[in-house]
Design a protein around this motif. Structure first.
Motif, mmCIF file in Angstrom:
data_model
loop_
_atom_site.group_PDB
_atom_site.id
_atom_site.type_symbol
_atom_site.label_atom_id
_atom_site.label_comp_id
_atom_site.label_asym_id
_atom_site.label_seq_id
_atom_site.Cartn_x
_atom_site.Cartn_y
_atom_site.Cartn_z
ATOM 1 N N CYS A 2 75.733 26.655 73.953
ATOM 2 C CA CYS A 2 75.347 27.394 72.762
ATOM 3 C C CYS A 2 76.503 27.690 71.836
ATOM 4 O O CYS A 2 76.308 28.272 70.793
ATOM 5 C CB CYS A 2 74.674 28.706 73.165
ATOM 6 N N HIS A 3 77.730 27.331 72.194
ATOM 7 C CA HIS A 3 78.870 27.593 71.329
ATOM 8 C C HIS A 3 79.486 26.315 70.763
ATOM 9 O O HIS A 3 80.324 26.371 69.880
ATOM 10 C CB HIS A 3 79.957 28.347 72.096
ATOM 11 N N ALA A 4 79.106 25.203 71.313
ATOM 12 C CA ALA A 4 79.668 23.948 70.828
ATOM 13 C C ALA A 4 78.579 22.902 70.785
ATOM 14 O O ALA A 4 77.688 22.888 71.596
ATOM 15 C CB ALA A 4 80.790 23.488 71.752
ATOM 16 N N ALA A 5 78.675 22.012 69.820
ATOM 17 C CA ALA A 5 77.629 21.003 69.706
ATOM 18 C C ALA A 5 78.170 19.785 68.975
ATOM 19 O O ALA A 5 79.162 19.855 68.258
ATOM 20 C CB ALA A 5 76.431 21.578 68.969
ATOM 21 N N LYS A 6 77.456 18.695 69.134
ATOM 22 C CA LYS A 6 77.837 17.467 68.456
ATOM 23 C C LYS A 6 77.141 17.417 67.102
ATOM 24 O O LYS A 6 76.278 16.594 66.843
ATOM 25 C CB LYS A 6 77.454 16.274 69.314
ATOM 26 N N VAL A 7 77.487 18.372 66.251
ATOM 27 C CA VAL A 7 76.943 18.413 64.910
ATOM 28 C C VAL A 7 78.093 18.633 63.964
ATOM 29 O O VAL A 7 79.158 19.115 64.336
ATOM 30 C CB VAL A 7 75.904 19.553 64.750
ATOM 31 N N SER A 8 77.885 18.294 62.698
ATOM 32 C CA SER A 8 78.911 18.568 61.712
ATOM 33 C C SER A 8 79.036 20.067 61.520
ATOM 34 O O SER A 8 78.056 20.796 61.500
ATOM 35 C CB SER A 8 78.527 17.904 60.380
ATOM 36 N N LYS A 9 80.274 20.534 61.387
ATOM 37 C CA LYS A 9 80.517 21.960 61.323
ATOM 38 C C LYS A 9 80.515 22.440 59.884
ATOM 39 O O LYS A 9 80.943 21.739 58.975
ATOM 40 C CB LYS A 9 81.863 22.299 61.977
ATOM 41 N N PRO A 10 80.032 23.664 59.612
ATOM 42 C CA PRO A 10 80.001 24.177 58.261
ATOM 43 C C PRO A 10 81.402 24.259 57.675
ATOM 44 O O PRO A 10 82.366 24.585 58.372
ATOM 45 C CB PRO A 10 79.397 25.579 58.450
ATOM 46 N N SER A 18 86.550 21.286 67.189
ATOM 47 C CA SER A 18 86.507 20.733 68.530
ATOM 48 C C SER A 18 85.939 21.763 69.466
ATOM 49 O O SER A 18 85.787 22.927 69.115
ATOM 50 C CB SER A 18 87.920 20.340 69.003
ATOM 51 N N ARG A 19 85.642 21.320 70.694
ATOM 52 C CA ARG A 19 85.056 22.224 71.675
ATOM 53 C C ARG A 19 85.971 23.413 71.954
ATOM 54 O O ARG A 19 85.547 24.566 71.949
ATOM 55 C CB ARG A 19 84.797 21.467 72.977
ATOM 56 N N SER A 20 87.248 23.160 72.181
ATOM 57 C CA SER A 20 88.164 24.250 72.482
ATOM 58 C C SER A 20 88.312 25.169 71.288
ATOM 59 O O SER A 20 88.465 26.386 71.436
ATOM 60 C CB SER A 20 89.529 23.690 72.887
ATOM 61 N N ALA A 21 88.285 24.604 70.077
ATOM 62 C CA ALA A 21 88.421 25.446 68.894
ATOM 63 C C ALA A 21 87.235 26.373 68.758
ATOM 64 O O ALA A 21 87.376 27.551 68.427
ATOM 65 C CB ALA A 21 88.558 24.574 67.642
ATOM 66 N N VAL A 22 86.042 25.842 68.995
ATOM 67 C CA VAL A 22 84.852 26.667 68.903
ATOM 68 C C VAL A 22 84.936 27.842 69.867
ATOM 69 O O VAL A 22 84.594 28.973 69.538
ATOM 70 C CB VAL A 22 83.596 25.830 69.218
ATOM 71 N N LEU A 23 85.429 27.575 71.068
ATOM 72 C CA LEU A 23 85.395 28.600 72.105
ATOM 73 C C LEU A 23 86.525 29.591 72.004
ATOM 74 O O LEU A 23 86.324 30.790 72.163
ATOM 75 C CB LEU A 23 85.417 27.930 73.482
ATOM 76 N N LEU A 196 66.779 26.374 75.649
ATOM 77 C CA LEU A 196 66.429 25.536 74.506
ATOM 78 C C LEU A 196 67.660 25.147 73.700
ATOM 79 O O LEU A 196 67.755 24.022 73.192
ATOM 80 C CB LEU A 196 65.427 26.281 73.611
ATOM 81 N N CYS A 197 68.600 26.085 73.595
ATOM 82 C CA CYS A 197 69.838 25.791 72.871
ATOM 83 C C CYS A 197 70.643 24.721 73.595
ATOM 84 O O CYS A 197 71.155 23.782 72.970
ATOM 85 C CB CYS A 197 70.648 27.076 72.724
ATOM 86 N N ARG A 198 70.755 24.841 74.897
ATOM 87 C CA ARG A 198 71.451 23.824 75.681
ATOM 88 C C ARG A 198 70.786 22.460 75.493
ATOM 89 O O ARG A 198 71.448 21.441 75.271
ATOM 90 C CB ARG A 198 71.440 24.210 77.164
ATOM 91 N N TRP A 199 69.473 22.434 75.630
ATOM 92 C CA TRP A 199 68.734 21.165 75.526
ATOM 93 C C TRP A 199 68.893 20.552 74.135
ATOM 94 O O TRP A 199 69.087 19.344 73.994
ATOM 95 C CB TRP A 199 67.265 21.406 75.828
ATOM 96 N N ARG A 200 68.849 21.385 73.099
ATOM 97 C CA ARG A 200 68.910 20.896 71.720
ATOM 98 C C ARG A 200 70.279 20.320 71.366
ATOM 99 O O ARG A 200 70.380 19.297 70.672
ATOM 100 C CB ARG A 200 68.551 22.036 70.760
ATOM 101 N N ALA A 202 73.190 19.967 73.700
ATOM 102 C CA ALA A 202 74.029 19.337 74.718
ATOM 103 C C ALA A 202 73.248 18.447 75.669
ATOM 104 O O ALA A 202 73.817 17.918 76.624
ATOM 105 C CB ALA A 202 74.782 20.410 75.510
ATOM 106 N N GLY A 203 71.956 18.262 75.446
ATOM 107 C CA GLY A 203 71.176 17.368 76.278
ATOM 108 C C GLY A 203 70.577 18.048 77.500
ATOM 109 O O GLY A 203 70.993 19.138 77.905
ATOM 110 N N TRP A 204 69.611 17.379 78.093
ATOM 111 C CA TRP A 204 68.858 18.000 79.179
ATOM 112 C C TRP A 204 69.702 18.218 80.430
ATOM 113 O O TRP A 204 69.440 19.141 81.212
ATOM 114 C CB TRP A 204 67.633 17.153 79.512
ATOM 115 N N LYS A 205 70.741 17.395 80.635
ATOM 116 C CA LYS A 205 71.563 17.567 81.835
ATOM 117 C C LYS A 205 72.281 18.911 81.833
ATOM 118 O O LYS A 205 72.551 19.477 82.898
ATOM 119 C CB LYS A 205 72.571 16.433 81.937
#
Length: 390
Positions: A2-10, A18-23, A196-200, A202-205
């Protein structure tokens, strides 16, 4: 997660690259002003416990003190936790002990909120603390022996643990989500929004470990149901079967839901009329002054609202989903304000994720909310005994 995703950032969050930057970007920023602010709110909650507890608060205290109903269906662990606390501190002041317990956990909730805000929008962390800490729905239960602060803490703790793809972090997420549901079953909606946030994003895994959080919850409820000689479903839905939950829509759902939603942020009824009639002219002038300040700051705050960008922010998605689910549940429960205690925090998370409002005006509104809520709600409930409870 819920804090990082493969989407373009605002564009308004340039460090989210990046993931570390988000967190972790900015987690240590604003520590000096934020820490005293959290402590100040914590002391406020500790020093102003309500002198007019609800009937539920008295009931929970009695069950804890006299070893009565320790495994309630809708807050399975709360009374048992209280019983454990009384083993440490004694049972002479059980009600006050549990009020202090909630004040401490409310302080921890604010620190969790601060840390999450630092991860996604550091400029908003101080404003978020003031706004959330001053919201009436949150303050009200931070000074009361009710069951709604502890599950919120564990829900926020799950968000803190979220982010690192390590087994330990994932276990912490699962444990925190499970505890939130065990301290109040309505947090099944928080869990669902998280899933739902995880699934949306980062995928179902990525949903596997949060989904496994249901295992200890189901096991705990099965053990509690067995100890009472009930079936699992009969125990979980005990209040529904007992007629304690309204299951039909009425005018109350439509009237009380918006009133309770507004009251999650500011006190809008209760002690105001009584105080106005019984206080002197100086206090009445103070009510008027605070009321005008609240309205003015609210208008200024709304003027600073902007439209969200096109990018779907993961934290914003979670906050919006969780807020809608909890609000729908509160609506179903005839607008029960108790099921809206998390809404101020979720609103803040969404606003911060999309950078939709001015932090300075949020601070201003939060300060005015604090003055109004202390004057018309928390203060009178602490200093006056309206019902002869003393």
């Amino acid at each position: 997660d819920c804090h990082a995703a493969k989407v373009s950032k605002p564009a308004h969050l340039p460090f989210v690259s990046s993931r570390s930057a988000v967190l972790f970007h900015g987690m240590q920023r604003n520590l000096i002003p934020d820490f005293p602010l959290v402590i100040a709110f914590g002391l406020l909650y500790l020093l102003l416990p309500t002198a007019n507890p609800s009937l539920d608060a008295w009931g929970y205290a009695a069950d804890i003190r006299w070893n009565g109903e320790l495994w309630s269906a809708h807050h399975l662990l709360y009374n048992a936790w209280g019983r454990w606390l009384t083993g440490l501190f004694g049972t002479d002041y059980t009600l006050r002990l549990m009020q202090a317990n909630n004040a401490v956990f409310a302080t921890a909730v604010l620190w969790c909120l601060r840390t999450v805000l630092q991860r996604v929008n550091p400029a908003f962390s101080t404003a978020g603390l003031v706004f959330a800490g001053a919201s009436f729905g949150f303050m009200r239960f931070a000074v009361e022996n009710e069951t709604y602060i502890m599950p919120l803490f564990f829900g926020m703790a799950a968000m803190l643990a979220d982010g690192r793809k390590t087994l330990l972090a994932e276990l912490c997420v699962a444990v925190a989500l499970a505890l939130s549901m065990l301290f109040h079953q309505s947090y099944i909606f928080w869990w669902l929004a998280f899933l739902l946030c995880r699934w949306r994003f980062a995928g179902w895994k990525s949903c596997l470990m949060p989904f496994l959080a249901l295992t200890p919850v189901a096991l705990a409820y099965a053990l509690a149901a067995t100890s009472k000689g009930l079936g699992l479903l009969s125990f979980v839905l005990h209040d529904v079967y007992a007629g304690g939950v309204a299951t039909a829509l009425s005018w109350k759902n439509f009237l009380l839901t918006p009133v309770s939603f507004l009251r999650s942020f500011v006190q809008v009824h209760g002690y105001i009329g009584w105080s106005w009639q019984n206080d002197g002219m100086a206090m009445r002038l103070l009510y008027v002054f605070c009321g005008i300040g609240l309205l003015w700051s609210g208008l200024r705050w709304m003027q600073s609202l902007s439209k969200p960008g096109k990018a779907l922010h993961p934290l914003g998605f979670f906050a919006l989903t969780a807020a809608l689910l909890h609000l729908l549940f509160a609506f179903y429960s005839e607008g029960n304000a108790e099921f809206m205690v998390m809404l101020p925090l979720l609103c803040l998370l969404g606003l911060a994720a999309w950078n939709l409002v001015s932090p300075a005006r949020t601070v201003l509104l939060g300060v005015c909310m604090l003055g109004w809520n202390l004057l018309t709600g928390i203060g009178p409930a602490h200093f006056r005994d309206f019902y002869g409870h003393q």
